[in-house]
Motif scaffolding. Sequence first.
Motif, PDB file in Angstrom:
ATOM      1  N   UNK A 121       0.801  -0.995   0.091  1.00 38.93           N
ATOM      2  CA  UNK A 121       0.086   0.106   0.029  1.00 38.93           C
ATOM      3  C   UNK A 121       0.851   1.191   0.224  1.00 38.93           C
ATOM      4  N   UNK A 122       0.461   2.257  -0.884  1.00 40.30           N
ATOM      5  CA  UNK A 122       1.232   3.635  -0.996  1.00 40.30           C
ATOM      6  C   UNK A 122       0.290   4.788  -0.947  1.00 40.30           C
ATOM      7  N   UNK A 123       0.763   5.822  -0.150  1.00 39.45           N
ATOM      8  CA  UNK A 123      -0.136   7.035  -0.124  1.00 39.45           C
ATOM      9  C   UNK A 123       0.997   8.036  -0.486  1.00 39.45           C
ATOM     10  N   UNK A 124       1.010   8.402  -1.755  1.00 42.27           N
ATOM     11  CA  UNK A 124       2.072   9.539  -2.265  1.00 42.27           C
ATOM     12  C   UNK A 124       1.595  10.923  -2.245  1.00 42.27           C
ATOM     13  N   UNK A 125       2.652  11.658  -2.319  1.00 40.82           N
ATOM     14  CA  UNK A 125       2.306  13.013  -2.433  1.00 40.82           C
ATOM     15  C   UNK A 125       2.703  13.599  -3.495  1.00 40.82           C
ATOM     16  N   UNK A 126       2.988  12.877  -4.583  1.00 44.26           N
ATOM     17  CA  UNK A 126       3.209  13.302  -6.003  1.00 44.26           C
ATOM     18  C   UNK A 126       2.125  14.047  -6.643  1.00 44.26           C
ATOM     19  N   UNK A 127       2.245  15.162  -7.141  1.00 44.63           N
ATOM     20  CA  UNK A 127       1.224  15.704  -7.763  1.00 44.63           C
ATOM     21  C   UNK A 127       0.374  15.043  -8.688  1.00 44.63           C
ATOM     22  N   UNK A 128       1.128  14.630  -9.524  1.00 44.94           N
ATOM     23  CA  UNK A 128       0.386  13.810 -10.854  1.00 44.94           C
ATOM     24  C   UNK A 128      -0.341  12.593 -10.246  1.00 44.94           C
ATOM     25  N   UNK A 129       0.292  11.838  -9.224  1.00 40.88           N
ATOM     26  CA  UNK A 129      -0.370  10.595  -8.652  1.00 40.88           C
ATOM     27  C   UNK A 129      -1.523  11.261  -8.041  1.00 40.88           C
ATOM     28  N   UNK A 130      -1.494  12.231  -7.233  1.00 44.82           N
ATOM     29  CA  UNK A 130      -2.698  12.503  -6.568  1.00 44.82           C
ATOM     30  C   UNK A 130      -3.771  13.095  -7.398  1.00 44.82           C
ATOM     31  N   UNK A 131      -3.611  13.893  -8.440  1.00 44.30           N
ATOM     32  CA  UNK A 131      -4.592  14.255  -9.470  1.00 44.30           C
ATOM     33  C   UNK A 131      -5.125  13.001 -10.157  1.00 44.30           C
ATOM     34  N   UNK A 132      -4.317  11.980 -10.337  1.00 39.43           N
ATOM     35  CA  UNK A 132      -4.834  10.928 -11.317  1.00 39.43           C
ATOM     36  C   UNK A 132      -5.928  10.010 -10.630  1.00 39.43           C
ATOM     37  N   UNK A 133      -5.294   9.897  -9.133  1.00 37.68           N
ATOM     38  CA  UNK A 133      -6.225   9.017  -8.234  1.00 37.68           C
ATOM     39  C   UNK A 133      -7.623   9.808  -8.028  1.00 37.68           C
TER      40      UNK A 133
END
Length: 208
Positions: A121-133
């Motif tokens: 399980x990952x919770x990332x603070x990368x802006x692209x990842x956050x926007x995609x999710x």
Amino acid sequence: MSQFYSIHPENPQQRLIQQAAATIMQGGVVIYPTDSGYAIGCRIGDKNAVERICQIRNLDKDHLFTLLCRDLSELSTYAKVDNAMFRLLKNNTPGAYTFILKGTKEVPRRLLNPKRKTIGIRVSDDPIVMALLEAMGEPLMSTSLVLDAHDFAESDPYEIRARLGNQVDLIIDGNNRGEEPTTVIDLAEGEVTIVREGAGDIRPFQGA
């Protein structure tokens, strides 16, 4: 040939994010940037897309897949955590960590480790990842894009395009990325085990 979107790493263009999310939700395989190099992913319940990823990465049945989640409320849907573990996760997410946890029935069996029934399980603070999710409204089934005998994830989107442009549906160019992997913390048995030291600081987990 796959689609190739150049998305701003700090201010992702919403139109491109929505198009990328639609590609994934329709069964596509996407290569995208994270804070620890590039990764390859698909919709969590898409068997065909998962099989394509296994072929590209040459993965065996024991490979530990990772679910990228928006936040801890989503995490608790797919992983079993007690109160103590939840507090530990809350204090250290988002961040450059992959947590190994027991999966719930919401996780397709083929994504779980067959022996331990665990999932990353990952919770990332990368802006692209956050926007995609956020655009998808659900987690992204993911694994690092480590090719051949390399130790680290691929970091150059144009090199990735040259190698895999005919094997995936979409490559998101978020500029070159660092190659340092996430720190892997195993919490599946109720104790803290540091499996791999990477970009995430291990000090919060020592003696936990």
